[in-house]
Scaffold this motif. Structure first.
Motif, PDB file in Angstrom:
ATOM      1  N   THR A 227       0.852  -1.177   0.000  1.00 10.23           N
ATOM      2  CA  THR A 227       0.000   0.000   0.000  1.00 10.23           C
ATOM      3  C   THR A 227       0.893   1.233   0.000  1.00 10.23           C
ATOM      4  O   THR A 227       2.113   1.130   0.078  1.00 10.23           O
ATOM      5  CB  THR A 227      -0.915   0.002   1.240  1.00 10.23           C
ATOM      6  OG1 THR A 227      -0.116  -0.203   2.408  1.00 10.23           O
ATOM      7  CG2 THR A 227      -1.949  -1.113   1.138  1.00 10.23           C
ATOM      8  N   CYS A 228       0.274   2.405  -0.092  1.00  9.61           N
ATOM      9  CA  CYS A 228       1.061   3.637  -0.249  1.00  9.61           C
ATOM     10  C   CYS A 228       0.848   4.543   0.960  1.00  9.61           C
ATOM     11  O   CYS A 228      -0.262   5.027   1.184  1.00  9.61           O
ATOM     12  CB  CYS A 228       0.640   4.355  -1.526  1.00  9.61           C
ATOM     13  SG  CYS A 228       1.693   5.778  -1.938  1.00  9.61           S
ATOM     14  N   SER A 229       1.907   4.746   1.736  1.00  8.98           N
ATOM     15  CA  SER A 229       1.789   5.656   2.879  1.00  8.98           C
ATOM     16  C   SER A 229       3.107   6.345   3.225  1.00  8.98           C
ATOM     17  O   SER A 229       3.184   7.059   4.219  1.00  8.98           O
ATOM     18  CB  SER A 229       1.273   4.899   4.112  1.00  8.98           C
ATOM     19  OG  SER A 229       2.148   3.849   4.460  1.00  8.98           O
ATOM     20  N   TRP A 230       4.133   6.157   2.404  1.00  8.88           N
ATOM     21  CA  TRP A 230       5.452   6.689   2.743  1.00  8.88           C
ATOM     22  C   TRP A 230       5.453   8.215   2.848  1.00  8.88           C
ATOM     23  O   TRP A 230       6.256   8.795   3.589  1.00  8.88           O
ATOM     24  CB  TRP A 230       6.494   6.237   1.720  1.00  8.88           C
ATOM     25  CG  TRP A 230       6.268   6.722   0.322  1.00  8.88           C
ATOM     26  CD1 TRP A 230       5.595   6.073  -0.672  1.00  8.88           C
ATOM     27  CD2 TRP A 230       6.707   7.960  -0.255  1.00  8.88           C
ATOM     28  NE1 TRP A 230       5.580   6.830  -1.826  1.00  8.88           N
ATOM     29  CE2 TRP A 230       6.261   7.989  -1.585  1.00  8.88           C
ATOM     30  CE3 TRP A 230       7.432   9.051   0.249  1.00  8.88           C
ATOM     31  CZ2 TRP A 230       6.506   9.066  -2.440  1.00  8.88           C
ATOM     32  CZ3 TRP A 230       7.684  10.131  -0.604  1.00  8.88           C
ATOM     33  CH2 TRP A 230       7.227  10.125  -1.933  1.00  8.88           C
TER      34      TRP A 230
ATOM     35  N   GLY B   4      12.487  -9.423  -6.538  1.00  9.26           N
ATOM     36  CA  GLY B   4      11.611  -9.057  -7.645  1.00  9.26           C
ATOM     37  C   GLY B   4      10.895  -7.737  -7.433  1.00  9.26           C
ATOM     38  O   GLY B   4      11.130  -7.004  -6.464  1.00  9.26           O
ATOM     39  N   TYR B   5       9.994  -7.451  -8.364  1.00  9.65           N
ATOM     40  CA  TYR B   5       9.211  -6.223  -8.338  1.00  9.65           C
ATOM     41  C   TYR B   5       8.002  -6.420  -9.241  1.00  9.65           C
ATOM     42  O   TYR B   5       7.985  -7.307 -10.106  1.00  9.65           O
ATOM     43  CB  TYR B   5      10.045  -5.033  -8.822  1.00  9.65           C
ATOM     44  CG  TYR B   5      10.892  -5.335 -10.036  1.00  9.65           C
ATOM     45  CD1 TYR B   5      10.338  -5.382 -11.326  1.00  9.65           C
ATOM     46  CD2 TYR B   5      12.245  -5.603  -9.916  1.00  9.65           C
ATOM     47  CE1 TYR B   5      11.109  -5.663 -12.435  1.00  9.65           C
ATOM     48  CE2 TYR B   5      13.036  -5.894 -11.017  1.00  9.65           C
ATOM     49  CZ  TYR B   5      12.454  -5.924 -12.277  1.00  9.65           C
ATOM     50  OH  TYR B   5      13.223  -6.223 -13.374  1.00  9.65           O
ATOM     51  N   PRO B   6       6.953  -5.619  -9.071  1.00  7.97           N
ATOM     52  CA  PRO B   6       5.773  -5.743  -9.925  1.00  7.97           C
ATOM     53  C   PRO B   6       6.096  -5.442 -11.380  1.00  7.97           C
ATOM     54  O   PRO B   6       6.829  -4.493 -11.690  1.00  7.97           O
ATOM     55  CB  PRO B   6       4.807  -4.708  -9.349  1.00  7.97           C
ATOM     56  CG  PRO B   6       5.247  -4.527  -7.928  1.00  7.97           C
ATOM     57  CD  PRO B   6       6.739  -4.667  -7.971  1.00  7.97           C
ATOM     58  N   MET B   7       5.542  -6.261 -12.275  1.00  9.15           N
ATOM     59  CA  MET B   7       5.730  -6.072 -13.710  1.00  9.15           C
ATOM     60  C   MET B   7       4.386  -6.029 -14.419  1.00  9.15           C
ATOM     61  O   MET B   7       3.450  -6.732 -14.047  1.00  9.15           O
ATOM     62  CB  MET B   7       6.568  -7.211 -14.300  1.00  9.15           C
ATOM     63  CG  MET B   7       8.009  -7.230 -13.837  1.00  9.15           C
ATOM     64  SD  MET B   7       8.939  -8.586 -14.581  1.00  9.15           S
ATOM     65  CE  MET B   7       8.938  -8.099 -16.319  1.00  9.15           C
TER      66      MET B   7
ATOM     67  N   ALA C 259       5.425   5.176  -6.888  1.00  6.81           N
ATOM     68  CA  ALA C 259       4.778   5.100  -5.573  1.00  6.81           C
ATOM     69  C   ALA C 259       5.525   4.197  -4.601  1.00  6.81           C
ATOM     70  O   ALA C 259       5.072   4.005  -3.476  1.00  6.81           O
ATOM     71  CB  ALA C 259       3.331   4.614  -5.733  1.00  6.81           C
ATOM     72  N   ALA C 260       6.648   3.620  -5.039  1.00  9.85           N
ATOM     73  CA  ALA C 260       7.455   2.726  -4.189  1.00  9.85           C
ATOM     74  C   ALA C 260       6.635   1.549  -3.693  1.00  9.85           C
ATOM     75  O   ALA C 260       6.641   1.227  -2.505  1.00  9.85           O
ATOM     76  CB  ALA C 260       8.069   3.492  -3.027  1.00  9.85           C
ATOM     77  N   VAL C 261       5.940   0.891  -4.613  1.00 10.42           N
ATOM     78  CA  VAL C 261       5.155  -0.295  -4.275  1.00 10.42           C
ATOM     79  C   VAL C 261       6.029  -1.522  -4.532  1.00 10.42           C
ATOM     80  O   VAL C 261       6.262  -1.924  -5.658  1.00 10.42           O
ATOM     81  CB  VAL C 261       3.871  -0.379  -5.115  1.00 10.42           C
ATOM     82  CG1 VAL C 261       3.085  -1.643  -4.767  1.00 10.42           C
ATOM     83  CG2 VAL C 261       3.005   0.852  -4.887  1.00 10.42           C
ATOM     84  N   ASN C 262       6.565  -2.079  -3.451  1.00  8.60           N
ATOM     85  CA  ASN C 262       7.429  -3.264  -3.530  1.00  8.60           C
ATOM     86  C   ASN C 262       8.621  -3.062  -4.466  1.00  8.60           C
ATOM     87  O   ASN C 262       9.042  -3.985  -5.157  1.00  8.60           O
ATOM     88  CB  ASN C 262       6.627  -4.499  -3.960  1.00  8.60           C
ATOM     89  CG  ASN C 262       5.818  -5.071  -2.819  1.00  8.60           C
ATOM     90  OD1 ASN C 262       5.512  -4.373  -1.856  1.00  8.60           O
ATOM     91  ND2 ASN C 262       5.443  -6.333  -2.912  1.00  8.60           N
ATOM     92  N   PHE C 263       9.136  -1.862  -4.479  1.00  6.26           N
ATOM     93  CA  PHE C 263      10.367  -1.618  -5.238  1.00  6.26           C
ATOM     94  C   PHE C 263      11.237  -0.626  -4.477  1.00  6.26           C
ATOM     95  O   PHE C 263      10.742   0.371  -3.952  1.00  6.26           O
ATOM     96  CB  PHE C 263      10.090  -1.070  -6.633  1.00  6.26           C
ATOM     97  CG  PHE C 263      11.340  -0.898  -7.451  1.00  6.26           C
ATOM     98  CD1 PHE C 263      12.031  -2.002  -7.916  1.00  6.26           C
ATOM     99  CD2 PHE C 263      11.840   0.360  -7.723  1.00  6.26           C
ATOM    100  CE1 PHE C 263      13.204  -1.859  -8.647  1.00  6.26           C
ATOM    101  CE2 PHE C 263      13.007   0.523  -8.465  1.00  6.26           C
ATOM    102  CZ  PHE C 263      13.684  -0.598  -8.924  1.00  6.26           C
ATOM    103  N   SER C 264      12.480  -0.906  -4.474  1.00  2.69           N
ATOM    104  CA  SER C 264      13.609  -0.305  -3.769  1.00  2.69           C
ATOM    105  C   SER C 264      13.657  -0.881  -2.376  1.00  2.69           C
ATOM    106  O   SER C 264      12.643  -1.061  -1.703  1.00  2.69           O
ATOM    107  CB  SER C 264      13.589   1.223  -3.747  1.00  2.69           C
ATOM    108  OG  SER C 264      12.850   1.743  -2.679  1.00  2.69           O
TER     109      SER C 264
ATOM    110  N   VAL D 179      -3.089  -0.624  -6.150  1.00  3.04           N
ATOM    111  CA  VAL D 179      -3.608  -1.988  -5.981  1.00  3.04           C
ATOM    112  C   VAL D 179      -3.114  -2.878  -7.112  1.00  3.04           C
ATOM    113  O   VAL D 179      -2.625  -3.993  -6.894  1.00  3.04           O
ATOM    114  CB  VAL D 179      -5.141  -1.989  -5.930  1.00  3.04           C
ATOM    115  CG1 VAL D 179      -5.679  -3.422  -5.937  1.00  3.04           C
ATOM    116  CG2 VAL D 179      -5.645  -1.254  -4.709  1.00  3.04           C
ATOM    117  N   ALA D 180      -3.259  -2.404  -8.342  1.00  2.00           N
ATOM    118  CA  ALA D 180      -2.922  -3.223  -9.504  1.00  2.00           C
ATOM    119  C   ALA D 180      -1.428  -3.519  -9.573  1.00  2.00           C
ATOM    120  O   ALA D 180      -1.022  -4.619  -9.966  1.00  2.00           O
ATOM    121  CB  ALA D 180      -3.382  -2.527 -10.783  1.00  2.00           C
TER     122      ALA D 180
END
Length: 468
Positions: A19-22, A60-63, A75-80, A308-309
């Motif tokens: 989710t996004c809250s950073w 990994g990361y979302p693709m 949005a830094a969703v599961n990346f970095s 979400v996506a």
């Protein structure tokens, strides 16, 4: 009345749970690269009585459309992120009782370097380390990063993981007798060669011949955790895991998963109640219910369909925004899509069953908005949240929860200072039986996973003493 265990679920990255809250002013996760941020959190956890800090991890990361998701980057969703194993020695020096669980993926290397790494961490933490065993996430990205021709099939990854854990356990439990390291200055003998055992392992995926050079640590084997509720994942947990992190859906479905894992453990010859089965918990707690609700609304305002996506694509390989929003995920299955190779439990939960229809893609987006990979949700004052924790545990049969912070250290402190004392006062939080993580979770004295009797060299299958 079941004792409960409480940990915190974190990543060595900008935010938790897909989710996004950073960007929220209360969230200190934006400072995740600063070790002092983690020291502050760990000290709070140690002082307030959490059992352990759990780090998810992966390469990994979302693709989407064969490349990294643009939302995942912006949005830094599961990346970095960084390697959490390197952070543990810093936090261990700043705490006395807190345990640490670190995710490491099987299949990325041979079990030997992983075994030595966890032996080292167990020494450095004085027996407060656990290993969260995963077979991989975002496998489409990982296969490319590591130069694989294709993703390894889901069930094959679990078969490999079974061998991987078995070989690592051989190193930890069988390579050294308890009294092998003598350090006898007068005799000039540091290690008693007769008390070592040669590892001989010939598996389908892994092989090893030789001697394990790392002296036994306080727990020998780190506490083994596993996350996943696919059929292969539950079977793996039943055979190997001491702690199981299940995907929280509805209380009824979670209760079925808990019961199924315990049944499989009994069939494997284990005490089903010895497993500590836990789920994620997003708990936004404040001094007042109105204050907690305001925080929840501020968090919700930061979420979007794109967030979400991106997360769902990284977990399952499915881009929800590319699908017909009025149809279910069966449109992917009917087209021969990637179902079955990634995130199976997060796909199957939306395929319908138990007499209910499969939700549409639009309904899935709405349901996952603000949830991501998070578990159960409780929002309220301390008394309300403590009541909710107890009710969820009693309804599901869970042994505890991993708190998934929305606003970083702020949430960890609020739960630790407001909710944990209430649970402790109600007799739901046990006193630790000993200083190690295993003793803390099992409630039994003794740090060893299983007492291993070193066999005679002539009768040991696949083992031999050092040559004279």
């Amino acid at each position: 009345m079941k004792d409960l265990h409480i940990g915190v679920f974190e990543v060595y990255g900008p935010q938790v749970g897909g989710t996004c809250s950073w960007a929220h002013p209360l969230n200190d996760a934006i400072d995740y690269r600063d070790p002092e941020r983690w020291v502050r959190m760990a000290r709070i956890m140690d002082r307030t009585g959490y059992d352990f800090l759990f780090f998810a991890d992966g390469f990994g990361y979302p693709m989407t459309d064969g490349d990294i998701s643009a939302t995942s980057v912006s949005a830094a969703v599961n990346f970095s992120g960084l390697d959490p194993a390197t952070l543990i020695p810093v936090l261990a020096r700043e705490t006395e009782r807190l345990g640490f669980v670190v995710t490491a993926t099987t299949g990325m290397d041979h079990p030997l370097p992983l075994a030595r790494r966890f032996t080292t961490l167990d020494h450095l933490t004085a027996g407060r380390i656990g290993w969260n065993v995963v077979t991989g996430a975002s496998q489409n990205a990982v296969s490319g990063l590591f130069g694989h021709a294709a993703m390894v099939p889901h069930d094959t990854r679990y078969a490999m993981a079974g061998e991987y854990v078995s070989l690592a356990t051989r190193y930890w439990e069988e390579a050294w007798a308890d009294d092998a390291l003598v350090a006898d200055v007068a005799a000039g003998v540091y290690i008693d060669a007769s008390k070592l055992r040669r590892t001989e392992f010939e598996g389908e995926h892994y092989r090893s011949r030789g001697y394990y050079g790392a002296p036994p640590s306080p727990q020998r084997t780190p506490v083994i955790f596993q996350a996943g509720t696919s059929p292969a994942g539950k079977a793996f947990a039943a055979a190997h895991a001491e702690g199981v992190f299940v995907q929280a859906t509805t209380p009824a479905q979670t209760a079925r998963n808990v019961a199924d894992i315990r049944r499989l453990a009994a069939e494997a010859g284990r005490d089903p109640e010895s497993l500590r089965i836990m789920a994620g918990l997003t708990a936004i707690v404040d001094e007042t219910a109105a204050g907690a609700q305001q925080l929840w609304e501020e968090f919700s305002a930061l979420q979007s369909d794109e967030v979400v996506a991106a997360l769902y694509a990284g977990n399952t390989g499915i881009d929800l925004l590319a699908l017909d929003p009025e149809r279910s995920l069966h449109q992917v299955l009917d087209a021969g899509g990637p179902i079955g190779q990634m995130g199976t439990s997060n796909i199957e939960r939306f395929l319908g069953g138990d007499g209910g229809p499969a939700p549409t893609v639009r309904q899935i987006l709405d349901q996952l908005r603000g949830r991501g990979t998070r578990g159960f949700r409780l929002v309220g004052d301390a008394e309300t949240v403590a009541d909710g924790v107890e009710a969820l545990a009693d309804e599901t049969g869970l042994d505890g929860f991993l708190v998934e912070p929305v606003f970083g250290t702020r949430d960890v402190a609020a739960f630790g200072e407001l909710v944990l004392p209430r649970l402790r006062g109600r007799g739901r939080l046990p006193m630790p039986a000993g200083p190690t993580l295993r003793e803390r979770l099992t409630g039994s004295p003794g740090a060893r996973r299983a007492r291993v009797t070193m066999p005679d060299k002539d009768s040991a299958p696949g083992a031999a003493a050092l040559p004279a």
